[in-house]
Design a protein around this motif. Structure first.
Motif, mmCIF file in Angstrom:
data_model
loop_
_atom_site.group_PDB
_atom_site.id
_atom_site.type_symbol
_atom_site.label_atom_id
_atom_site.label_comp_id
_atom_site.label_asym_id
_atom_site.label_seq_id
_atom_site.Cartn_x
_atom_site.Cartn_y
_atom_site.Cartn_z
ATOM 1 N N CYS A 1 -1.639 -14.967 -7.250
ATOM 2 C CA CYS A 1 -1.791 -14.051 -6.117
ATOM 3 C C CYS A 1 -2.722 -14.683 -5.010
ATOM 4 O O CYS A 1 -3.465 -15.465 -5.465
ATOM 5 N N SER B 1 -5.159 -14.239 -1.958
ATOM 6 C CA SER B 1 -6.353 -13.101 -1.704
ATOM 7 C C SER B 1 -6.541 -13.240 -0.191
ATOM 8 O O SER B 1 -6.386 -14.370 0.520
ATOM 9 N N ASN C 1 0.664 -4.918 4.665
ATOM 10 C CA ASN C 1 2.168 -4.749 4.396
ATOM 11 C C ASN C 1 2.956 -5.526 5.235
ATOM 12 O O ASN C 1 3.942 -6.205 4.678
ATOM 13 N N LYS D 1 2.888 -9.031 4.212
ATOM 14 C CA LYS D 1 3.704 -9.474 2.999
ATOM 15 C C LYS D 1 5.157 -9.418 3.351
ATOM 16 O O LYS D 1 5.954 -10.213 2.814
ATOM 17 N N PRO E 1 2.097 -11.769 -4.817
ATOM 18 C CA PRO E 1 1.416 -10.791 -4.197
ATOM 19 C C PRO E 1 0.233 -11.305 -3.393
ATOM 20 O O PRO E 1 -0.238 -12.300 -3.646
ATOM 21 N N ALA F 1 -3.891 -9.691 -1.987
ATOM 22 C CA ALA F 1 -4.771 -8.772 -2.180
ATOM 23 C C ALA F 1 -5.754 -8.761 -1.350
ATOM 24 O O ALA F 1 -6.230 -9.925 -0.682
ATOM 25 N N CYS G 1 0.518 1.209 0.237
ATOM 26 C CA CYS G 1 0.924 -0.398 -0.212
ATOM 27 C C CYS G 1 2.090 -0.616 -0.570
ATOM 28 O O CYS G 1 2.783 0.082 -1.291
ATOM 29 N N PRO H 1 5.201 -2.733 -2.543
ATOM 30 C CA PRO H 1 5.201 -3.581 -3.607
ATOM 31 C C PRO H 1 4.779 -5.142 -3.394
ATOM 32 O O PRO H 1 5.204 -5.743 -2.190
ATOM 33 N N TRP I 1 -1.597 -5.333 -2.843
ATOM 34 C CA TRP I 1 -2.759 -4.897 -3.692
ATOM 35 C C TRP I 1 -3.920 -4.833 -3.027
ATOM 36 O O TRP I 1 -4.433 -5.473 -2.284
ATOM 37 N N ALA I 2 -4.546 -3.459 -3.419
ATOM 38 C CA ALA I 2 -5.966 -3.618 -3.008
ATOM 39 C C ALA I 2 -6.940 -4.002 -4.071
ATOM 40 O O ALA I 2 -6.984 -3.584 -5.420
ATOM 41 N N TYR I 3 -7.711 -4.738 -3.618
ATOM 42 C CA TYR I 3 -8.887 -5.403 -4.359
ATOM 43 C C TYR I 3 -10.064 -4.606 -4.131
ATOM 44 O O TYR I 3 -10.822 -4.715 -3.339
ATOM 45 N N TYR I 4 -10.411 -3.539 -5.202
ATOM 46 C CA TYR I 4 -11.364 -2.564 -5.067
ATOM 47 C C TYR I 4 -12.563 -3.183 -5.416
ATOM 48 O O TYR I 4 -12.971 -3.681 -6.468
#
Length: 170
Positions: free
Chosen positions: A72, A74, A108, A111, A127, A129, A157, A159, A162-165
């Motif tokens: 992934c 970041s 988005n 990506k 992906p 994040a 979001c 595919p 990702w949200a890195y909460y």
């Protein structure tokens, strides 16, 4: 090995992709009014947002190539609890009730560009994040019958995004 692809910090790394010492003089619109973050709208300068996305995606492709084990990428804002206050970012904050709207839309679009470059270069897709943290912690949603729904499809979001909460205020 690390879950995140190596070559950039795993947190607070947007300037690793668009270093100010390289881009700020020729493209100040890439950065927030304060200069502490990126401006996801390139302050409305025609073509600049697309250029930002292109430059970041090219850097990401090179990182994917260099780290065959990372899973992934970041792409996380800096740790200043600051956000761009340009007219375009403020309008999106008003529209979505949070700075996360422009963040999701940027991620988005990034990506989509990243996947296109990966396909063109025969590189695996991974992906990305982004942080849901500080001023982007609140999701761009409305509640319908008690259920959260995206305000519109552009802030949902896609595919591979990702949200890195990171609930710093919890």
């Amino acid at each position: 090995g690390s879950y995140f692809i190596k070559g950039v910090m795993t947190q607070h790394n947007v300037f690793d992709y668009l270093p100010k010492e390289i881009y700020e003089e020729s493209h100040p619109e890439f950065y927030s009014i304060s200069g502490l973050e990126l401006c996801h709208n390139a302050r409305g300068v025609e073509g600049s947002r697309d250029l930002m996305i292109e430059e970041i995606a090219k850097k990401m492709v090179s990182l994917i190539k260099a780290d065959p084990n990372g899973k992934c990428l970041s792409f996380t804002h800096n740790d200043y609890n600051d956000y761009c206050s340009c007219t375009f970012c403020n309008a999106e904050k008003e529209q979505y009730g949070t700075n996360a709207g422009s963040t999701v839309k940027f991620a988005n679009d990034l990506k989509v560009k990243l996947d296109s470059l990966c396909e063109a270069e025969g590189v695996r897709k991974v992906p990305i994040a982004f942080f849901a943290y500080q001023r982007t912690e609140k999701a761009p949603v409305k509640y319908v019958n008690g259920e959260p729904k995206p305000i519109d499809d552009s802030v949902k979001c896609i595919p591979g995004v990702w949200a890195y909460y990171a609930p710093v205020y919890a």
